[in-house]
Scaffold this active site. Structure first.
Site, PDB file in Angstrom:
ATOM      1  N   LYS A 282      -2.890  -4.057  -6.731  1.00  0.00           N
ATOM      2  CA  LYS A 282      -1.631  -3.862  -6.000  1.00  0.00           C
ATOM      3  C   LYS A 282      -0.486  -3.577  -6.979  1.00  0.00           C
ATOM      4  O   LYS A 282      -0.338  -4.254  -7.984  1.00  0.00           O
ATOM      5  CB  LYS A 282      -1.325  -5.119  -5.185  1.00  0.00           C
ATOM      6  CG  LYS A 282      -0.136  -4.975  -4.245  1.00  0.00           C
ATOM      7  CD  LYS A 282      -0.047  -6.158  -3.291  1.00  0.00           C
ATOM      8  CE  LYS A 282       1.150  -6.031  -2.365  1.00  0.00           C
ATOM      9  NZ  LYS A 282       1.100  -4.815  -1.540  1.00  0.00           N
TER      10      LYS A 282
ATOM     11  N   ALA B 179       5.417   0.139  14.463  1.00  0.00           N
ATOM     12  CA  ALA B 179       5.104  -1.169  13.887  1.00  0.00           C
ATOM     13  C   ALA B 179       4.757  -1.025  12.414  1.00  0.00           C
ATOM     14  O   ALA B 179       3.859  -0.264  12.065  1.00  0.00           O
ATOM     15  CB  ALA B 179       3.951  -1.809  14.639  1.00  0.00           C
TER      16      ALA B 179
ATOM     17  N   GLY C 113      -8.171  10.391   8.853  1.00  0.00           N
ATOM     18  CA  GLY C 113      -7.715   9.501   7.783  1.00  0.00           C
ATOM     19  C   GLY C 113      -8.437   8.159   7.887  1.00  0.00           C
ATOM     20  O   GLY C 113      -9.147   7.905   8.857  1.00  0.00           O
ATOM     21  N   ARG C 114      -8.240   7.290   6.892  1.00  0.00           N
ATOM     22  CA  ARG C 114      -8.958   6.014   6.906  1.00  0.00           C
ATOM     23  C   ARG C 114      -8.557   5.155   8.105  1.00  0.00           C
ATOM     24  O   ARG C 114      -9.401   4.607   8.801  1.00  0.00           O
ATOM     25  CB  ARG C 114      -8.685   5.248   5.600  1.00  0.00           C
ATOM     26  CG  ARG C 114      -9.319   5.919   4.379  1.00  0.00           C
ATOM     27  CD  ARG C 114      -9.305   5.009   3.189  1.00  0.00           C
ATOM     28  NE  ARG C 114      -7.924   4.545   2.937  1.00  0.00           N
ATOM     29  CZ  ARG C 114      -7.587   3.723   1.960  1.00  0.00           C
ATOM     30  NH1 ARG C 114      -8.525   3.259   1.147  1.00  0.00           N
ATOM     31  NH2 ARG C 114      -6.340   3.351   1.766  1.00  0.00           N
TER      32      ARG C 114
ATOM     33  N   ALA D 112      -6.638  11.683  12.744  1.00  0.00           N
ATOM     34  CA  ALA D 112      -7.905  11.115  13.220  1.00  0.00           C
ATOM     35  C   ALA D 112      -8.967  11.015  12.142  1.00  0.00           C
ATOM     36  O   ALA D 112      -9.911  10.235  12.265  1.00  0.00           O
ATOM     37  CB  ALA D 112      -8.439  11.954  14.387  1.00  0.00           C
TER      38      ALA D 112
ATOM     39  N   HIS E  26      -2.929 -11.280  -3.690  1.00  0.00           N
ATOM     40  CA  HIS E  26      -3.562  -9.983  -3.446  1.00  0.00           C
ATOM     41  C   HIS E  26      -4.523  -9.615  -4.574  1.00  0.00           C
ATOM     42  O   HIS E  26      -4.475 -10.185  -5.664  1.00  0.00           O
ATOM     43  CB  HIS E  26      -2.502  -8.893  -3.317  1.00  0.00           C
ATOM     44  CG  HIS E  26      -1.807  -8.886  -1.989  1.00  0.00           C
ATOM     45  ND1 HIS E  26      -0.753  -9.750  -1.705  1.00  0.00           N
ATOM     46  CD2 HIS E  26      -2.008  -8.166  -0.858  1.00  0.00           C
ATOM     47  CE1 HIS E  26      -0.339  -9.524  -0.459  1.00  0.00           C
ATOM     48  NE2 HIS E  26      -1.076  -8.577   0.074  1.00  0.00           N
TER      49      HIS E  26
END
EC number: 1.17.1.8
Lengths: 248, 248, 248, 248
Positions: free
Chosen positions: D138, D104, D12-13, D10, D134
């Site tokens: 990355k 998911a 975390g980002r 809860a 991106h």
């Protein structure tokens, strides 16, 4: 007063388009249509002021020499103008200060403007990449225009003292990051349904700038050819590249 | 030698970004951070050479007058500079030839370059339209940048003697063809998930040229602000528009 | 076994393309090419199994009735199929359960897929707008495809119980925000150099989804026509819309 | 009746975003916020019906086992679900037919819809390529989403019996034509100012279809998470991939 234009390679695909375009231009008049097996000597008799040459690397130098010697201005779209050939033409022109030649590798205004804008923008952005997209029948990748654009961007980056573009890639599939042309990444897409397209992408903190050119038809070269004809009337010496006759 | 910079409106959203950006710039030094309830008189004591002003239309004229009188150069992003206000500033500067002011309505390099490129390209294309796309919280349509771009395009078209853009529309739903700004069509998209984006589309026979700017963050204004600071050091008088200090 | 195909309107622009496409398809054989002044009665003699009809609203109903009565399946691209006409065809087919007719307002796979995807995506996004871009010779704005896409999106939004798209615009130039089609904003760009293009934009918190279709040539209808021919062989009754024979 | 939701990870980002999104949803209620050093055993006491897990590959299996055993449905976004791990979860669920788990790899609706649409369109086009774009921070190229999309396209092409995409390239700079993922070309652009973007391009005779997804913010995952919570209430067994709970 209309400009008296002769077309060399008049029955080729480009030449035929040029004939139509010149005929449709209110400020021009077509005075000669000369094809492969016909002589350029008629050009003087009909009083051609400007010649448009879309012929073949094998004959274009003879054509050009004749025009320079007879004070007929030339707009040349025939390919194969190496620096050596350009020097040869410069030599002829040095002896004939009243003559003028415009050689352009690309008459598509959008392509020429894209390259110019890319060159101007390059100094202001840490990142620059090119995506060029063509029909799947194209033999080379990247396209000549993309490679040339990359060189222009690289030159502008160097003279502005920019560092390498940021790139934290540590793990990449072979080819994923495109080809390097003068340190600029170029990606070549080949897709049915496309004709000839190019996107130049610039990126900085919080923003991107994209310059895209879509070319669907060789008719798109004609405004550039007409612009070249109008410009060469007032220019002596050798001019290489349509960008030099645009108002930029 | 670093440039000694004072920031006015230092605790506002833009001002805070400016403070960060100036601190991170190797060729600058921040010597004053002044906010709404603080006096600009400190600027002279700390030896500020350039001031960046993102304050409010109500106070910016007083700030500017002080800076002009004390030979501090100014880079101004505060809005509301009507032609009348610009004339007032010009009057002050006439009395103080050693002073210099740069007022810019837009510091995003991509926006400034887009407008410049649009203006340069406009004379070469029969068709030009603008699509601007913003977040759905925006109150006005079209955006100020889009309207200004349209005016620049219209001006370039007029001076090149172009006819109206071709358009055979005979049956249109109300609004389908966008708004007319100086005879240039502008379309405004409002969509969740967007920030601030603009596409300028030019079209001629067989080709199109698109200039797109995407802006995601007000950080994107900072390179333009720093560029303005560096430029105003060497410029006296009034300069309006960042495009005039870019190398184009 | 090849499918025996007859082409009605064989010398029209679309009909001629259909003849070429059918001839090039390995699983089809062209057995009749019938134009305006020729009789459809030959179709039975040559054993046509499927007819492709790109003729005219004035004659298409007679053609269709003949085909239904003689158990020849039909793929129809001729325009003007109002709900009344569709009902008439349904009536004929009710009496002839072995017959089959496919009527499609649009055979471009990309357009059909775009519409389908737009309909599927619509329920998931608070914002949706359409930009359609065409050559400047087009008479109507927005295009029929854009208006139809807008209706599909509006229907999907309604059945998902979505509110109106967010839009804080309080000050807009007339036309800036486009035309409203069933509460979906549609923007129509008309530009030299374009052919037929459409972008459907969806937006939600922090993301956008764009579906773009570019159509450059009526050849792009042929894969859809061939797909329709193959599909109608196995379908009785009336089918309206190519999307119903795609595997989706 | 609201759904009683517990959030694991809860602070975390992603978890913090989930907490905000659940609180803002009118049909949900947050009953537990559990972070790294806290026990999941509280979930039963507070009557959690659904758990959202954005934790770490090291702890997620223990979390999941607890939830399955206590009949709490789970929506899992934590990465690292190899086929082996999925089999393990399936085993637990076989013993507990009343339990339900949704795993998911991507909750961005636009990404999920893009992949689904790409898979559906692939069978209809001879050409397909992917461009993913991106931020330059990355580490991998191509992105996981692009590689997965390429695999889906390749699968659809194979089952439709399509030949290789046409490509006449005979002379290419190394990397120009991108990386091959299952015979689909993928191009990776890395540019300052970008966040996460993907374009899937399909091309056939005379037309192209482009599906583009732009993701600017991790907030874009929240509608997908909420949709997952609502869906898992009615689903037992293991579901992998948000596309399986969308109405498509």
């Amino acid at each position: 007063m209309t400009i008296r234009v002769g077309v060399l390679g008049a029955r080729g695909r480009m030449g035929a388009e040029v004939c139509q375009a010149v005929e449709a231009a209110p400020d021009m008049e077509i005075v000669a249509r000369i094809d492969a097996d016909e002589s350029v000597h008629d050009l003087t008799q009909v009083g051609a002021e400007v010649v448009v040459d879309f012929t073949h690397p094998d004959v274009v130098m003879d054509n050009l020499r004749f025009c320079v010697e007879h004070d007929i201005r030339s707009v040349v779209g025939t390919s194969g103008f190496t620096p050596e050939r350009q020097d040869t033409v410069r030599g002829w022109l040095a002896d004939r200060p009243s003559a003028g030649v415009l050689i352009a590798p690309n008459f598509a205004l959008g392509a020429v403007l894209s390259m110019k804008f890319a060159q101007l923008a390059a100094r202001y952005y840490p990142s620059a990449e090119i995506i060029e997209l063509h029909h799947p029948g194209k033999a080379d990748a990247p396209s000549g225009t993309a490679a040339h654009t990359a060189s222009l961007i690289a030159g502008a980056r160097t003279s502005a003292g920019l560092d390498k573009a940021p790139d934290a890639t540590t793990s990449a599939l072979d080819g994923a990051r495109g080809a390097l042309v003068d340190d600029v990444r170029v990606h070549s897409v080949r897709l049915a349904g496309l004709v000839a397209h190019q996107e130049v992408l610039f990126g900085g903190e919080g923003e991107t700038l994209t310059i895209r050119h879509d070319s669907l038809d060789r008719k798109s070269f004609m405004p550039g050819v007409l612009l070249g004809v109008r410009a060469v009337v007032d220019r002596t010496g050798l001019t290489v590249g349509l960008e030099n006759v645009l108002t930029l």
